[in-house]
Design a protein around this motif. Sequence first.
Motif, PDB file in Angstrom:
ATOM      1  N   UNK A  67       0.776  -1.222  -0.003  1.00  0.00           N
ATOM      2  CA  UNK A  67       0.039  -0.076   0.065  1.00  0.00           C
ATOM      3  C   UNK A  67       0.771   1.315   0.105  1.00  0.00           C
ATOM      4  N   UNK A  68       1.897   1.323   0.761  1.00  0.00           N
ATOM      5  CA  UNK A  68       2.924   2.264   0.779  1.00  0.00           C
ATOM      6  C   UNK A  68       3.597   2.602  -0.606  1.00  0.00           C
ATOM      7  N   UNK A  69       3.852   1.411  -1.377  1.00  0.00           N
ATOM      8  CA  UNK A  69       4.718   1.511  -2.653  1.00  0.00           C
ATOM      9  C   UNK A  69       3.624   2.091  -3.573  1.00  0.00           C
ATOM     10  N   UNK A  70       2.184   1.700  -3.463  1.00  0.00           N
ATOM     11  CA  UNK A  70       1.152   2.070  -4.222  1.00  0.00           C
ATOM     12  C   UNK A  70       1.082   3.610  -4.079  1.00  0.00           C
ATOM     13  N   UNK A  71       0.900   4.013  -2.921  1.00  0.00           N
ATOM     14  CA  UNK A  71       0.774   5.610  -2.696  1.00  0.00           C
ATOM     15  C   UNK A  71       1.872   6.372  -3.097  1.00  0.00           C
ATOM     16  N   UNK A  89       3.592   9.957  -9.899  1.00  0.00           N
ATOM     17  CA  UNK A  89       2.827  10.128 -10.992  1.00  0.00           C
ATOM     18  C   UNK A  89       1.828  11.015 -11.025  1.00  0.00           C
ATOM     19  N   UNK A  90       1.559  11.652 -10.146  1.00  0.00           N
ATOM     20  CA  UNK A  90       0.615  12.731  -9.868  1.00  0.00           C
ATOM     21  C   UNK A  90      -0.824  12.182 -10.294  1.00  0.00           C
ATOM     22  N   UNK A  91      -1.114  10.858 -10.219  1.00  0.00           N
ATOM     23  CA  UNK A  91      -2.372  10.348 -10.619  1.00  0.00           C
ATOM     24  C   UNK A  91      -2.665   9.072  -9.795  1.00  0.00           C
ATOM     25  N   UNK A  92      -4.090   8.795  -9.765  1.00  0.00           N
ATOM     26  CA  UNK A  92      -4.715   7.608  -9.087  1.00  0.00           C
ATOM     27  C   UNK A  92      -4.300   6.329 -10.119  1.00  0.00           C
ATOM     28  N   UNK A 111      -4.574   2.675 -11.510  1.00  0.00           N
ATOM     29  CA  UNK A 111      -5.702   1.620 -11.644  1.00  0.00           C
ATOM     30  C   UNK A 111      -5.352   0.454 -11.563  1.00  0.00           C
ATOM     31  N   UNK A 112      -5.959  -0.904 -11.615  1.00  0.00           N
ATOM     32  CA  UNK A 112      -5.556  -2.209 -11.316  1.00  0.00           C
ATOM     33  C   UNK A 112      -4.326  -2.804 -11.993  1.00  0.00           C
ATOM     34  N   UNK A 113      -4.313  -2.166 -13.143  1.00  0.00           N
ATOM     35  CA  UNK A 113      -2.878  -2.454 -14.019  1.00  0.00           C
ATOM     36  C   UNK A 113      -1.754  -1.593 -13.532  1.00  0.00           C
ATOM     37  N   UNK A 114      -1.900  -0.644 -13.104  1.00  0.00           N
ATOM     38  CA  UNK A 114      -0.846   0.111 -12.406  1.00  0.00           C
ATOM     39  C   UNK A 114      -0.604  -0.523 -11.100  1.00  0.00           C
ATOM     40  N   UNK A 115      -1.360  -1.083 -10.313  1.00  0.00           N
ATOM     41  CA  UNK A 115      -1.176  -1.702  -8.967  1.00  0.00           C
ATOM     42  C   UNK A 115      -0.601  -2.919  -9.228  1.00  0.00           C
ATOM     43  N   UNK A 116      -0.919  -3.647 -10.183  1.00  0.00           N
ATOM     44  CA  UNK A 116      -0.274  -4.847 -10.720  1.00  0.00           C
ATOM     45  C   UNK A 116       1.209  -4.714 -10.941  1.00  0.00           C
ATOM     46  N   UNK A 117       1.314  -3.805 -11.612  1.00  0.00           N
ATOM     47  CA  UNK A 117       2.747  -3.417 -12.058  1.00  0.00           C
ATOM     48  C   UNK A 117       3.549  -3.066 -10.756  1.00  0.00           C
ATOM     49  N   UNK A 118       3.209  -2.320  -9.845  1.00  0.00           N
ATOM     50  CA  UNK A 118       3.930  -2.161  -8.470  1.00  0.00           C
ATOM     51  C   UNK A 118       3.964  -3.505  -7.766  1.00  0.00           C
ATOM     52  N   UNK A 119       3.049  -4.376  -7.590  1.00  0.00           N
ATOM     53  CA  UNK A 119       3.116  -5.572  -6.779  1.00  0.00           C
ATOM     54  C   UNK A 119       3.992  -6.419  -7.811  1.00  0.00           C
ATOM     55  N   UNK A 120       3.963  -6.340  -9.035  1.00  0.00           N
ATOM     56  CA  UNK A 120       5.114  -7.310  -9.560  1.00  0.00           C
ATOM     57  C   UNK A 120       6.400  -6.956  -9.375  1.00  0.00           C
TER      58      UNK A 120
END
Length: 148
Positions: free
Chosen positions: A30-34, A40-43, A45-54
């Motif tokens: 959650x910290x990395x996602x934030x 990126x100054x943007x929220x 989406x699921x694809x972006x979150x998957x990239x962070x988790x990967x």
Amino acid sequence: MSLLVQLKDEMKVAMRAKEKIKLGAIRMALSSIKQAEIDNKTELDDAGIIAVLTKMVKQRKESITMYTEGGREELAANEAAEVAALEAFLPTPLTDEEIAKMISDAIADTGASSMADMGKVMAVLKPAMQGKADLGAVSGKVRATLNA
């Protein structure tokens, strides 16, 4: 349900169950996602979150290798537990047959015939395979196919 909501719900479950390693891994995610959202100054989406988790899973797998080589099995076990906690939120990995089919389809779609066209092929494959396959390995397979 969005991936972010799933992460937050699982964090609450881990808190109640007193699962320290899982809770720590989810909090780091959650910290990395934030942080990625702020950068990126943007929220995301699921694809972006998957990239962070990967990316987090890949870092932890590298750490496991280094800890194992260094004889630090307890640290490797902690990293492995974090990997398991994070992989629960990633999509099901693709099989080798599915990857091979996607590569051949992408090569056919782009009309790639040489290594000069590798960027085109990877541009098609990356969004479809993000979080489902190791893109480094996929890149090697594309390279081998184009060189053949």
